[in-house]
Motif scaffolding. Structure first.
Motif, PDB file in Angstrom:
ATOM      1  N   GLY A  94       0.721  -0.693  -0.261  1.00 46.32           N
ATOM      2  CA  GLY A  94       0.122  -0.258  -0.006  1.00 46.32           C
ATOM      3  C   GLY A  94       1.286   0.907  -0.050  1.00 46.32           C
ATOM      4  N   LEU A  95       1.813   1.449   0.786  1.00 41.57           N
ATOM      5  CA  LEU A  95       2.842   2.397   0.419  1.00 41.57           C
ATOM      6  C   LEU A  95       3.250   2.934  -0.628  1.00 41.57           C
ATOM      7  CD1 LEU A  95       4.384   1.986   4.499  1.00 41.57           C
ATOM      8  CD2 LEU A  95       2.332   3.842   3.753  1.00 41.57           C
TER       9      LEU A  95
ATOM     10  N   VAL B  50      -4.108   7.381   6.833  1.00 40.00           N
ATOM     11  CA  VAL B  50      -5.394   7.303   6.793  1.00 40.00           C
ATOM     12  C   VAL B  50      -4.822   5.171   6.437  1.00 40.00           C
ATOM     13  CG1 VAL B  50      -7.734   6.442   5.530  1.00 40.00           C
ATOM     14  CG2 VAL B  50      -7.158   8.821   6.064  1.00 40.00           C
ATOM     15  N   PHE B  51      -4.314   4.873   5.393  1.00 42.09           N
ATOM     16  CA  PHE B  51      -4.327   3.459   5.103  1.00 42.09           C
ATOM     17  C   PHE B  51      -4.222   2.659   6.169  1.00 42.09           C
ATOM     18  CE2 PHE B  51      -0.882   0.693   3.470  1.00 42.09           C
ATOM     19  CZ  PHE B  51      -2.163  -0.107   3.082  1.00 42.09           C
ATOM     20  N   PRO B  52      -3.282   2.781   6.863  1.00 46.02           N
ATOM     21  CA  PRO B  52      -2.715   1.911   7.458  1.00 46.02           C
ATOM     22  C   PRO B  52      -3.644   2.181   9.046  1.00 46.02           C
ATOM     23  CG  PRO B  52      -0.936   3.513   7.929  1.00 46.02           C
ATOM     24  CD  PRO B  52      -1.442   3.974   7.444  1.00 46.02           C
ATOM     25  N   GLY B  53      -4.322   2.711   9.036  1.00 46.03           N
ATOM     26  CA  GLY B  53      -5.709   2.306  10.458  1.00 46.03           C
ATOM     27  C   GLY B  53      -6.744   1.835  10.458  1.00 46.03           C
ATOM     28  N   VAL B  54      -7.102   1.734   8.287  1.00 44.70           N
ATOM     29  CA  VAL B  54      -8.638   1.649   7.403  1.00 44.70           C
ATOM     30  C   VAL B  54      -7.966  -0.110   7.770  1.00 44.70           C
ATOM     31  CG1 VAL B  54      -9.643   1.175   5.618  1.00 44.70           C
ATOM     32  CG2 VAL B  54      -8.950   3.359   6.512  1.00 44.70           C
ATOM     33  N   ALA B  55      -6.888  -0.355   7.103  1.00 48.50           N
ATOM     34  CA  ALA B  55      -6.514  -2.076   6.981  1.00 48.50           C
ATOM     35  C   ALA B  55      -6.669  -2.406   8.282  1.00 48.50           C
ATOM     36  CB  ALA B  55      -4.731  -2.013   6.162  1.00 48.50           C
ATOM     37  N   VAL B  56      -5.732  -1.838   9.595  1.00 48.73           N
ATOM     38  CA  VAL B  56      -6.235  -2.761  10.743  1.00 48.73           C
ATOM     39  C   VAL B  56      -7.289  -3.171  11.776  1.00 48.73           C
ATOM     40  CG1 VAL B  56      -5.315  -2.827  13.492  1.00 48.73           C
ATOM     41  CG2 VAL B  56      -3.532  -1.836  11.162  1.00 48.73           C
TER      42      VAL B  56
END
Length: 459
Positions: free
Chosen positions: A347-348, A369-375
């Protein structure tokens, strides 16, 4: 095959529960259309977004090409099902595959796409489009789904058996079409929906038939015997993962050795990047909105973690874990490490790639935003579905619970991405806050998933 598909799903998930699935799809779709219409989105933008999402769904279904060879040997063994009848009957594999794809088109057109088209009817009738617009939507959505499945199979066939040069050639051919001035949309089933004439129908559906023919001709689901997958530096990467049980390292290496290797993670996320770009660009073109690409990109990439979770658990049997001196809680903790080890770098990397067209400020928002949603996606999937996430697709109560859990986070984030025109600073701050809070909730759900499923397994 259609009859057997229905009997299989009804037996697995219960006749009434599975029979209610189309109604659940219609309710979710109708609510989404109403929300978009209340925000001022016109029917053209809604229809365009539908075609993009259905095309994405088709691409995901077509990734059977990335797991089919492993599933045959590792999951099904030597059992003979209808789709494997070429082993015992005088019928070619390609004819079986073509029939199987036709079955999928008919089956999912009725199970998924017909309820979506019916849910679109109130919006179409309210704007004076009429019943024919609903029928046209259904047909073009079915064509778009077929195009997605066929394109995915064709790409897998090119990459697996004809090397990178074939993929480069396909990319050059696509670039030639774009540079020539031909609108690529006219070569997809969405073209006839916008302009329903005989010429657009031919131009829109003939490429789908050609790509489907190419996909069937190129794809071979037979496991190769010329050696195991070369995993190269991934072996060192897996060993670097902190893991007391070794399950996380084994999971990453299993994905790396499977057909498509870890590139299927990059592929599925790349499809999401295309969805974000096309969908938001179309919204910006047909409305007065100026979407925040960073918020939307981070949200979609995080939601795409579900596909990776399914790949991480596709060969797991929870009962087998009871043979080892580990708890189910430790299994989920290891799966979370493997999940993050695959999802976050991919993703990064796409967020960095987006620097070509996005300003740095939006990239920073996407990266937060991406890591929070992924977790959150991991925690929700683990808590609701355990190690069997594919059951979410057809078990109506599970699907409803999972869909509601995703909507609680995804809808506010996407609304914030579309509302930045009015209050940019406030909506970005709210979006980041939602993502961070979602990540914390995901951590809690992931911690509770192990004890929950261990208790249910032992019961």
């Amino acid at each position: 095959m259609i009859e057997e598909e229905w009997r299989l799903h009804a037996d697995l998930f219960g006749g009434r529960r599975f029979g209610a699935f189309p109604a659940g799809v219609a309710v979710v779709a109708a609510g989404s259309f109403w929300l978009l219409a209340s925000m001022g989105t016109d029917t053209a933008a809604i229809a365009a977004g539908l075609h993009v999402l259905v095309g994405f769904f088709g691409l995901q279904v077509g990734t059977i090409g990335l797991v089919g060879r492993d599933a045959m040997r590792d999951v099904l063994g030597d059992v003979t099902l209808l789709v494997f009848s070429s082993r015992t009957l005088p019928i070619s594999w390609r004819r079986l595959l073509a029939t199987f794809l036709l079955k999928d088109l008919l089956y999912y057109s009725g199970l998924f796409l017909a309820p979506i088209a019916l849910a679109y009817a109130p919006v179409a009738l309210a704007t004076g489009d009429g019943v024919l617009a609903v029928l046209s939507l259904w047909m073009t959505l079915a064509g778009t789904f077929a195009l997605g499945v066929s394109l995915s199979l064709a790409l897998v066939g090119l990459a697996s058996y004809h090397g990178a040069l074939a993929l480069v050639a396909a990319g050059l051919a696509t670039a030639t079409v774009v540079v020539s001035g031909v609108d690529p949309i006219t070569l997809t089933p969405y073209g006839p929906f916008v302009d329903p004439t005989l010429g657009t129908v031919i131009a829109g559906f003939v490429p789908t038939v050609l790509v489907a023919t190419l996909g069937v001709a190129l794809f071979e689901p037979v496991e190769r015997t010329d050696g195991s997958q070369r995993i190269g530096p991934l072996s060192s990467y897996a060993r670097a993962i902190p893991d007391d049980t070794g399950i996380a390292r084994r999971t990453v290496l299993s994905v790396a050795r499977s057909s498509g290797s870890v590139w299927k993670v990059a592929f599925s996320m790349g499809v999401l990047v295309v969805v974000v770009v096309v969908l938001l660009s179309e919204l910006a073109r047909v409305t007065v909105l100026e979407p925040h690409f960073g918020l939307a990109l981070g949200t979609f990439l995080g939601l795409g973690g579900f596909t990776t979770y399914a790949w991480l658990t596709q060969f797991e049997d929870p009962r087998e874990m009871l043979r080892y001196p580990v708890t189910i809680e430790q299994v989920f903790a290891s799966k979370r490490r493997a999940y993050l080890a695959l999802v976050l770098p991919a993703g990064l990397a796409y967020i960095l790639l987006a620097a070509v067209w996005l300003p740095v400020a939006e990239l920073v928002v996407a990266a937060v935003v991406f890591p929070g949603v992924a977790v959150y996606v991991f925690g929700l999937t683990a808590y609701v579905a355990g190690l069997s996430p594919t059951e979410l697709l057809f078990d109506t109560p599970l699907f409803a619970a999972f869909g509601a859990g995703l909507a609680v986070v995804a809808v506010p984030l996407l609304v914030a991405a579309l509302a930045t025109t009015a209050a940019p600073a406030l909506t970005v701050a709210v979006g980041i806050g939602i993502a961070v809070l979602a990540g914390l909730v995901g951590v809690v759900l992931a911690q509770r998933a192990g004890p929950r499923w261990e208790r249910r397994l032992r019961e």
